[in-house]
Write a protein that holds these residues in place. Structure first.
Motif, mmCIF file in Angstrom:
data_model
loop_
_atom_site.group_PDB
_atom_site.id
_atom_site.type_symbol
_atom_site.label_atom_id
_atom_site.label_comp_id
_atom_site.label_asym_id
_atom_site.label_seq_id
_atom_site.Cartn_x
_atom_site.Cartn_y
_atom_site.Cartn_z
ATOM 1 N N LEU A 38 40.010 39.411 33.601
ATOM 2 C CA LEU A 38 41.234 39.210 32.809
ATOM 3 C C LEU A 38 42.242 38.299 33.507
ATOM 4 O O LEU A 38 43.407 38.244 33.093
ATOM 5 C CB LEU A 38 41.892 40.558 32.514
ATOM 6 C CG LEU A 38 41.048 41.555 31.713
ATOM 7 C CD1 LEU A 38 41.806 42.845 31.494
ATOM 8 C CD2 LEU A 38 40.638 40.957 30.366
ATOM 9 N N ASP A 40 44.500 35.471 34.057
ATOM 10 C CA ASP A 40 45.047 34.575 33.037
ATOM 11 C C ASP A 40 45.887 33.438 33.607
ATOM 12 O O ASP A 40 46.471 32.653 32.861
ATOM 13 C CB ASP A 40 45.885 35.363 32.024
ATOM 14 C CG ASP A 40 47.004 36.160 32.683
ATOM 15 O OD1 ASP A 40 47.242 35.956 33.896
ATOM 16 O OD2 ASP A 40 47.634 36.982 31.998
ATOM 17 N N GLU A 41 45.954 33.370 34.930
ATOM 18 C CA GLU A 41 46.722 32.287 35.543
ATOM 19 C C GLU A 41 46.176 32.015 36.934
ATOM 20 O O GLU A 41 45.854 32.943 37.675
ATOM 21 C CB GLU A 41 48.204 32.668 35.618
ATOM 22 C CG GLU A 41 49.119 31.518 35.969
ATOM 23 C CD GLU A 41 50.589 31.883 35.852
ATOM 24 O OE1 GLU A 41 51.407 31.167 36.460
ATOM 25 O OE2 GLU A 41 50.914 32.878 35.169
ATOM 26 N N HIS A 71 46.244 40.131 37.718
ATOM 27 C CA HIS A 71 45.524 39.108 36.954
ATOM 28 C C HIS A 71 46.053 37.691 37.228
ATOM 29 O O HIS A 71 45.865 36.796 36.395
ATOM 30 C CB HIS A 71 45.562 39.396 35.450
ATOM 31 C CG HIS A 71 45.188 40.803 35.100
ATOM 32 N ND1 HIS A 71 44.000 41.375 35.495
ATOM 33 C CD2 HIS A 71 45.855 41.750 34.388
ATOM 34 C CE1 HIS A 71 43.950 42.623 35.045
ATOM 35 N NE2 HIS A 71 45.043 42.869 34.375
ATOM 36 N N ARG A 149 38.808 32.818 26.886
ATOM 37 C CA ARG A 149 39.644 33.267 27.997
ATOM 38 C C ARG A 149 39.558 32.286 29.172
ATOM 39 O O ARG A 149 40.566 32.008 29.829
ATOM 40 C CB ARG A 149 39.216 34.675 28.422
ATOM 41 C CG ARG A 149 40.221 35.370 29.347
ATOM 42 C CD ARG A 149 39.803 36.785 29.667
ATOM 43 N NE ARG A 149 39.835 37.628 28.482
ATOM 44 C CZ ARG A 149 38.767 38.184 27.907
ATOM 45 N NH1 ARG A 149 37.566 37.995 28.426
ATOM 46 N NH2 ARG A 149 38.886 38.942 26.845
ATOM 47 N N ALA A 152 41.636 29.236 28.336
ATOM 48 C CA ALA A 152 43.063 29.532 28.473
ATOM 49 C C ALA A 152 43.472 29.566 29.942
ATOM 50 O O ALA A 152 44.574 29.134 30.303
ATOM 51 C CB ALA A 152 43.391 30.861 27.798
ATOM 52 N N LEU A 153 42.592 30.073 30.802
ATOM 53 C CA LEU A 153 42.872 30.118 32.237
ATOM 54 C C LEU A 153 43.020 28.712 32.800
ATOM 55 O O LEU A 153 43.956 28.419 33.564
ATOM 56 C CB LEU A 153 41.750 30.865 32.963
ATOM 57 C CG LEU A 153 41.802 30.885 34.491
ATOM 58 C CD1 LEU A 153 43.075 31.581 34.970
ATOM 59 C CD2 LEU A 153 40.565 31.578 35.063
ATOM 60 N N SER A 156 46.176 27.004 31.751
ATOM 61 C CA SER A 156 47.395 27.539 32.345
ATOM 62 C C SER A 156 47.925 26.636 33.448
ATOM 63 O O SER A 156 49.129 26.612 33.714
ATOM 64 C CB SER A 156 47.144 28.949 32.899
ATOM 65 O OG SER A 156 46.299 28.904 34.046
#
Length: 373
Positions: A38, A40-41, A71, A149, A152-153, A156
């Motif tokens: 998970l 995300d950054e 995360h 996902r 999106a990572l 970022s």
């Protein structure tokens, strides 16, 4: 002579030790990615910044070069060359025997190594294509959502990366063939684009992705997107991308209205929205002087609106020209711009130039519509 014979052996040992150290770094990196799906950054920090992060951290699971908490992943930039070489080598070895249907173990290696490689360098199309090959073998909904996902990572920290946006569209296209709840996915995509546009101004690639989603939208969702993007456009009047998105939505609304059974009612509502868009655009022009994106948007709106008025005149019994009336209103807007007080930043001068060019353009456009020859 003995020293000359020893030197190649020593160099070979050093090279093997360096390669082993790089593989250890890659193993640690891939373990972190696997243990926390998970994330995300991600950020790549200078060694001094990374050291400060380690000093302030109370998490004992952090390592000398990697930090992952809540995360959020940080990587020391000092190891990036070694980490990239190891990831590139591991991915190349995993794809030595290309096959349209790799075994489960080979597919797992490709997905693991390509993920690490793409986070380090998202422009490697070979890595993206290897993931497409694995994902195309057998449809798996959870794997495709994991792919969103991953995209999106990467976005970022690289919100304008074209390869990532392109791969994301490929994933959505595959999801659309099996997923029933597309409106929810589109809402999430619109939110993602909004976040990326906030991080990176004039992000053409993000807005183009949002335009690409429009054919998947129902009429209600198109209307919702028009309402949601209005506030953003008001706060970013110099960003032409947001106005281009609104133009695409308006055209989709017209196409949808023409193809429905109650087309007359829907077209009437679309015309009212178009008129409201013209009024809103005029308000922004008067409020924010010298913004070319606002005048470009008005050209688009006026061109279609004049054509609509001329078509209405053909079926109207009135002798009054609706197109001429609209043109006189636009000339009144020009006179207001000419009479605006000057300012020290030169915005009034730019506003006058843009208004004059607009009036010249619309005069020629109107005459070409009435006299096509």
């Amino acid at each position: 002579k003995q020293q000359d014979q020893e030197r190649p052996r020593m160099e070979s040992k050093e090279a093997a030790a360096a390669a082993q150290a790089e593989e250890d770094l890659l193993r640690d990196f891939e373990r972190i990615l696997h243990d926390d799906p998970l994330i995300d950054e991600v950020g790549f920090l200078h060694p001094t910044q990374f050291h400060s992060l380690l000093v302030d951290s109370t998490d004992k699971s952090t390592s000398q070069y990697f930090w992952c908490v809540d995360h959020k992943l940080a990587v020391s930039s000092s190891i990036l060359p070694d980490l990239y070489r190891a990831a590139r080598r591991a991915h190349s070895n995993a794809t030595l025997n290309p096959s349209s249907s790799p075994s489960a173990s080979d597919a797992a290696l490709i997905m693991t190594h390509s993920k690490a490689l793409l986070i380090l360098c998202a422009d490697l199309l070979t890595a993206w294509n290897s993931r497409k090959m694995v994902l195309s073998t057998n449809f798996n909904l959870s794997h495709l959502k994991d792919e969103l996902r991953l995209c999106a990572l990467i976005l970022s920290y690289s919100p304008k990366n074209e390869s990532t946006w392109s791969h994301r569209r490929w994933v959505i296209k595959n999801l659309a063939q099996h997923l029933q709840d597309m409106p929810e996915l589109i809402d999430k995509e619109s939110l993602l684009v909004k976040d990326m546009a906030e991080k990176s101004k004039m992000n053409y690639r993000a807005w183009r992705h949002r335009c690409w989603l429009i054919p998947y939208m129902k009429t209600k969702q198109v209307l919702d997107e028009l309402n949601k993007s209005k506030k953003w456009a008001e706060l970013h009047v110099a960003d032409n991308c947001s106005f281009h998105y609104r133009r695409s939505l308006l055209l989709a609304l017209l196409d949808g209205a023409a193809n429905r059974e109650d087309s007359l009612i829907c077209q009437s509502e679309a015309y009212l929205m178009w008129k409201e868009e013209l009024r809103w655009n005029e308000t922004l022009i008067r409020r924010y002087q010298g913004r070319e994106s606002l005048w470009n948007h008005r050209r688009f709106l006026s061109q279609w609106w004049v054509q609509h008025l001329l078509s209405c005149e053909e079926t109207s019994l009135s002798n009054e020209s609706l197109a001429d009336l609209f043109l006189s209103q636009e000339i009144h807007l020009l006179s207001d711009c000419l009479g605006a007080p000057g300012d020290e930043f030169g915005e009034t001068r730019v506003q006058v130039e843009l208004a004059a060019l607009y009036i010249l353009w619309i005069s020629e456009a109107t005459s070409s519509f009435t006299n096509p020859s």
